[in-house]
Motif scaffolding. Structure first.
Motif, PDB file in Angstrom:
ATOM      1  N   GLY A   1     129.226  42.589  26.474  1.00 43.88           N
ATOM      2  CA  GLY A   1     129.390  41.228  27.022  1.00 43.88           C
ATOM      3  C   GLY A   1     128.569  40.200  26.244  1.00 43.88           C
ATOM      4  N   PRO A   2     127.241  40.414  26.109  1.00 45.26           N
ATOM      5  CA  PRO A   2     126.434  39.428  25.351  1.00 45.26           C
ATOM      6  C   PRO A   2     126.888  39.275  23.898  1.00 45.26           C
ATOM      7  N   HIS A   3     127.324  40.361  23.255  1.00 43.73           N
ATOM      8  CA  HIS A   3     127.797  40.230  21.872  1.00 43.73           C
ATOM      9  C   HIS A   3     129.078  39.397  21.821  1.00 43.73           C
ATOM     10  N   LEU A   4     129.989  39.631  22.774  1.00 43.43           N
ATOM     11  CA  LEU A   4     131.241  38.862  22.763  1.00 43.43           C
ATOM     12  C   LEU A   4     130.984  37.389  23.086  1.00 43.43           C
ATOM     13  N   GLU A   5     130.034  37.134  24.001  1.00 44.58           N
ATOM     14  CA  GLU A   5     129.688  35.743  24.309  1.00 44.58           C
ATOM     15  C   GLU A   5     129.119  35.055  23.076  1.00 44.58           C
ATOM     16  N   ARG A   6     128.303  35.796  22.312  1.00 44.19           N
ATOM     17  CA  ARG A   6     127.725  35.182  21.110  1.00 44.19           C
ATOM     18  C   ARG A   6     128.798  34.973  20.041  1.00 44.19           C
ATOM     19  N   LEU A   7     129.766  35.901  19.960  1.00 42.77           N
ATOM     20  CA  LEU A   7     130.880  35.709  19.019  1.00 42.77           C
ATOM     21  C   LEU A   7     131.622  34.419  19.363  1.00 42.77           C
ATOM     22  N   ARG A   8     131.859  34.218  20.660  1.00 43.89           N
ATOM     23  CA  ARG A   8     132.543  33.005  21.113  1.00 43.89           C
ATOM     24  C   ARG A   8     131.722  31.760  20.715  1.00 43.89           C
ATOM     25  N   ASN A   9     130.400  31.832  20.958  1.00 43.51           N
ATOM     26  CA  ASN A   9     129.524  30.698  20.658  1.00 43.51           C
ATOM     27  C   ASN A   9     129.481  30.421  19.154  1.00 43.51           C
ATOM     28  N   SER A  10     129.401  31.476  18.337  1.00 40.50           N
ATOM     29  CA  SER A  10     129.379  31.297  16.882  1.00 40.50           C
ATOM     30  C   SER A  10     130.685  30.643  16.420  1.00 40.50           C
ATOM     31  N   ALA A  11     131.811  31.095  16.986  1.00 36.35           N
ATOM     32  CA  ALA A  11     133.121  30.535  16.612  1.00 36.35           C
ATOM     33  C   ALA A  11     133.175  29.046  16.963  1.00 36.35           C
TER      34      ALA A  11
ATOM     35  N   ALA B   1     115.302  21.991  12.851  1.00 37.19           N
ATOM     36  CA  ALA B   1     116.353  21.639  11.875  1.00 37.19           C
ATOM     37  C   ALA B   1     117.754  21.659  12.488  1.00 37.19           C
ATOM     38  N   ALA B   2     117.973  22.524  13.466  1.00 39.41           N
ATOM     39  CA  ALA B   2     119.338  22.674  13.999  1.00 39.41           C
ATOM     40  C   ALA B   2     119.853  21.383  14.634  1.00 39.41           C
ATOM     41  N   GLU B   3     118.951  20.657  15.338  1.00 39.80           N
ATOM     42  CA  GLU B   3     119.396  19.411  15.980  1.00 39.80           C
ATOM     43  C   GLU B   3     119.654  18.332  14.930  1.00 39.80           C
ATOM     44  N   ARG B   4     118.831  18.308  13.883  1.00 37.71           N
ATOM     45  CA  ARG B   4     118.971  17.251  12.877  1.00 37.71           C
ATOM     46  C   ARG B   4     120.116  17.530  11.903  1.00 37.71           C
ATOM     47  N   ALA B   5     120.433  18.808  11.707  1.00 36.09           N
ATOM     48  CA  ALA B   5     121.462  19.160  10.710  1.00 36.09           C
ATOM     49  C   ALA B   5     122.352  20.279  11.249  1.00 36.09           C
TER      50      ALA B   5
ATOM     51  N   TRP C   1     125.274  21.010  10.789  1.00 35.25           N
ATOM     52  CA  TRP C   1     126.180  21.612   9.797  1.00 35.25           C
ATOM     53  C   TRP C   1     125.544  22.797   9.084  1.00 35.25           C
ATOM     54  N   LEU C   2     124.253  23.016   9.304  1.00 36.05           N
ATOM     55  CA  LEU C   2     123.653  24.253   8.762  1.00 36.05           C
ATOM     56  C   LEU C   2     124.101  25.472   9.578  1.00 36.05           C
ATOM     57  N   LEU C   3     124.696  25.236  10.741  1.00 34.26           N
ATOM     58  CA  LEU C   3     125.275  26.311  11.571  1.00 34.26           C
ATOM     59  C   LEU C   3     124.226  27.359  11.940  1.00 34.26           C
ATOM     60  N   LEU C   4     122.968  26.886  12.171  1.00 31.45           N
ATOM     61  CA  LEU C   4     121.874  27.862  12.275  1.00 31.45           C
ATOM     62  C   LEU C   4     121.980  28.797  13.476  1.00 31.45           C
TER      63      LEU C   4
END
Ligand code: PLP
Length: 295
Positions: free
Chosen positions: A63-73, A152-156, A158-161
């Motif tokens: 479940g957590p891995h699939l949720e993270r896959l969804r979030n990454s997508a 950095a994630a909030e400022r950029a 597009w780094l997709l961190l």
């Protein structure tokens, strides 16, 4: 029983209730050509992935891995994955694997072929490396500058961190640098002085009775193993904290662990060439918990 299982998956939209999910995936030979030359996963690392452990026939933390896959997508503007389809693929792979031993099961969702109609998806399961020695004896680590601040994630964005993208070349380069420095692994630190994560793991520190891990700011990947371990610690009455951790605290910790889905928990025995406190018994207890079936 096979030593690997590879499934090519035709992604169905997230909203679709596919009548026959089995028909949307087919098993292929892992050593035969299966992807097209125009694949953006291979040309640009433009896709997302997950690696989960299968231990004695049980897929850990699906479940957590699939949720993270969804979030990454979502972070990468990829079509939302149909989690029922991915779950069906995992079930099919697990059923085909031997019911004992440790396996690494990788899910990949790429943008597909350039100008192509659809994303490409596949699953590949193979026997996990034998991590017995590092689980038992720990690893030497070095701190490496990540090259950006912990916000950095909030400022950029597009780094997709916060996404688990296929672009792991820098993480692999960090591991090679660690080896050049005589160590086994690395701990990334931010340019403004905070502990972040390993190239393929989350960092947990213990000071006295309190376990802490860097706050999930979006600049690091929120680890499923760390979250599972914190739930276990909290359920057994231990104090856990998410916070910004200055680098100096690595030197004052009573124990430091690197945790991840397949290697599980390993203790850090040396940091930047100096010995650090190492708790073999607690590492063993963590790995016993992490090997138990977890959903
Ligand atoms: N951070 C990074 C950069 C990773 O690559 C990984 C796993 O590969 C982790 C943390 C740990 O995540 P998990 O515990 O979900 O495997």
């Amino acid at each position: 029983m096979p030593e690997t299982v590879t499934l090519l998956i035709e992604p169905v939209p997230a909203v679709e209730v596919a009548p026959d999910l089995a028909a949307t995936m087919r098993e292929v030979d892992a050593v035969a050509p299966a992807l097209r030359v125009g694949e953006l996963s291979t040309q640009r690392g433009d896709g997302v992935f997950e690696t989960l452990a299968v231990i004695d026939g049980h897929a850990q933390e699906t479940g957590p891995h699939l949720e993270r896959l969804r979030n990454s997508a979502l972070i990468c503007d990829l079509p939302e994955p149909n989690l029922a389809q991915w779950r069906a693929a995992i079930d099919r792979a697990v059923a085909a694997l031997p019911g004992n031993g440790e396996w690494a099961l990788k899910l990949v969702l790429s943008r597909g072929v350039e100008h192509g109609p659809a994303p490409t998806a596949w699953l590949h399961a193979a026997r996990a490396n034998d991590f017995t020695a590092v689980r038992e004896h720990g690893v030497a680590a070095v701190t490496l500058d990540r090259g950006f601040a912990h916000d950095a994630a909030e400022r950029a964005p597009w780094l997709l961190l916060g996404a688990k993208t296929l672009s792991y070349a820098t993480n692999m380069a960090a591991l090679r640098e660690a080896r050049r420095r005589g160590a086994d692994d690395a701990i990334f630190v931010s340019s403004d002085g905070y502990v972040m994560e390993g190239p393929t793991s989350s960092v947990i520190l213990r000071h006295g009775e309190v376990y802490s891990t860097p706050a999930p700011s979006g600049a690091i990947l929120h680890g499923t193993t760390q979250q599972s371990l914190f739930e276990h610690l909290a359920a057994t009455g231990r104090a856990t904290a998410y916070r910004d951790i200055p680098i100096a605290e690595l030197g004052t910790a009573d124990a430091i662990w690197l945790v991840s889905s397949v290697r599980l928990a390993v203790g850090v025995t040396r940091l930047d060439g100096a010995s650090v406190a190492y708790d073999a018994a607690e590492t063993r207890a963590f790995d016993d918990y992490l090997r138990s079936p977890r959903d």
